[in-house]
Scaffold this active site. Structure first.
Site, mmCIF file in Angstrom:
data_model
loop_
_atom_site.group_PDB
_atom_site.id
_atom_site.type_symbol
_atom_site.label_atom_id
_atom_site.label_comp_id
_atom_site.label_asym_id
_atom_site.label_seq_id
_atom_site.Cartn_x
_atom_site.Cartn_y
_atom_site.Cartn_z
ATOM 1 N N ARG A 35 48.387 39.250 33.445
ATOM 2 C CA ARG A 35 48.655 38.741 34.793
ATOM 3 C C ARG A 35 49.801 39.553 35.399
ATOM 4 N NH1 ARG A 35 48.424 32.461 36.196
ATOM 5 N NH2 ARG A 35 46.292 33.060 35.700
ATOM 6 N N LYS A 69 48.246 36.246 25.648
ATOM 7 C CA LYS A 69 48.298 36.507 27.093
ATOM 8 C C LYS A 69 49.461 37.451 27.342
ATOM 9 C CE LYS A 69 46.011 35.101 30.830
ATOM 10 N NZ LYS A 69 44.561 34.890 30.911
ATOM 11 N N SER A 123 34.348 40.555 35.267
ATOM 12 C CA SER A 123 33.969 39.314 34.585
ATOM 13 C C SER A 123 33.841 38.135 35.542
ATOM 14 C CB SER A 123 34.999 38.978 33.502
ATOM 15 O OG SER A 123 36.276 38.728 34.087
ATOM 16 N N ASN A 155 43.540 28.185 35.663
ATOM 17 C CA ASN A 155 44.172 27.828 34.398
ATOM 18 C C ASN A 155 45.268 26.789 34.640
ATOM 19 O OD1 ASN A 155 42.893 29.655 32.411
ATOM 20 N ND2 ASN A 155 43.815 31.269 33.653
#
Length: 361
Positions: free
Chosen positions: A61, A97, A163, A276
């Site tokens: 991110r 992540k 995606s 999320n």
């Protein structure tokens, strides 16, 4: 350049890395690594929550966080969610992540992405990166020149490409399962769905919903994204999806929109989206349940992207991967069955299913 594991002085407080991790889960993170490359300005954090099922996979991110504490909070939450997402999805991967602190519109460069690729490579395969908010498949092409541990690259570079369509498909399948639980039929036809966030995934979700016969209410802070949807689909625009009269609330932007306040006023009977960390606090799911509102756990609904890049890791073909994404419908239905049998919320049921698989590894 500087790489350190949990040794930055500003986090050496009673509520530093370890305190934040403990608040999220009783399963502590395996490793949290801070990295700074002075030459490019790269400031990144990789959080590896679990490698019990395989190497930790999760997107990067790129976001202009207010400070490093906010970035740390986000990466810890997101990596924890990836562990559970992978476990519930049945893929042989762990959870991790990464965050890059900065504005992707002004701070992103090939040089910075190259430095980031070298950082990922230094973790020796314990963490595999992919795209997330602020990063694209084309960025992963650059990162992938400096590490083999990058998936979700463009088709031209040997990856599976964007995606977003499969992520949206997974959300749609989870929403269909939710609709069957709430209204008795696995379809959104005749229902009004409020889609909050019209980025790549939100746009694809609107396309699927309209094709299924749903009426759509949309919002986004980006007027260009709104205009694109309105030009292509019969969608109603609002400034606040949460306050609209919709049967389904689909959060597809950043997380934390479901608070005790919004839960008390939400009209929707079903909550299912791609964002999320939709719950500001875990207790919010209980508040929703008391009002008869069903929540599909976010890491169950939005697993399509993970399943796609997991296919790159294990060499599965496109049709096999699509079939796995479509099976999110079955997994969501299973979670509702467990929820009803045990008398727990869907979130607790999903966690138990994930933890059972992790513990059996």
């Amino acid at each position: 350049m500087t790489t350190s594991a949990l040794d930055l002085p500003e986090f050496a407080t009673s509520d530093g890395v370890f305190g934040r991790s403990a608040r999220l889960t009783d399963r502590p993170h395996e490793r949290v690594v801070f990295h700074h490359d002075a030459a490019t300005g790269l400031r990144a954090i990789v959080a590896i929550h679990s490698t019990a099922l395989g190497p930790a996979l999760g997107g990067t991110r790129f976001y202009p966080y207010a400070d490093e504490a906010a970035a740390l909070e986000d990466v810890l939450r997101l990596s924890w969610g990836m562990t559970y997402k992978a476990a519930v999805s049945g893929v042989n991967l762990g959870g991790g992540k990464a965050v890059i602190i900065g504005d992707p519109a002004t701070d992103k460069s090939d040089e910075l992405l190259a430095a980031y690729g070298r950082f990922v490579d230094s973790l020796a395969g314990r963490y595999i990166t992919a795209a997330d908010v602020g990063t694209r498949a084309e960025d992963l092409d650059v990162v992938g020149r400096y590490t083999a541990h990058a998936v979700g690259r463009t088709v031209a570079a040997g990856g599976s490409g964007d995606s977003s369509p499969l992520t949206a498909l997974g959300v749609f399948q989870a929403m269909r399962a939710g609709a069957e639980t709430v209204w008795g039929e696995p379809t959104l036809a005749g229902r009004t769905v409020g889609v909050e966030g019209l980025g790549k995934v939100g746009y694809e979700l609107v396309k699927l919903l309209v094709a299924d016969g749903a009426e759509v209410i949309v919002s986004d802070v980006n007027p260009v994204a709104v205009a694109r949807v309105v030009d292509e689909f019969p969608a109603q625009v609002t400034d606040n999806v949460l306050a609209s009269s919709a049967d389904v609330y689909a959060p597809c932007a950043l997380g934390g929109t479901l608070t005790s306040t919004t839960a008390a006023h939400l009209d929707a009977r079903l909550v299912c989206g791609a964002a999320n960390n939709q719950l500001a606090q875990p207790e919010v799911e209980g508040l929703l349940g008391k009002r008869g509102i069903v929540w599909v756990p976010d890491y169950v609904a939005n697993a399509g992207g993970l399943i796609q890049v997991a296919g790159e890791v294990d060499g599965s073909g496109a049709e096999v991967v699509r079939g796995r994404v479509e099976s999110i419908f079955d997994r969501t239905a299973e979670i509702f069955d467990v929820s009803g049998t045990l008398g727990v919320t869907p979130g607790v049921a999903a966690n138990r299913i994930a933890e059972r698989r992790i513990d059996n590894a």
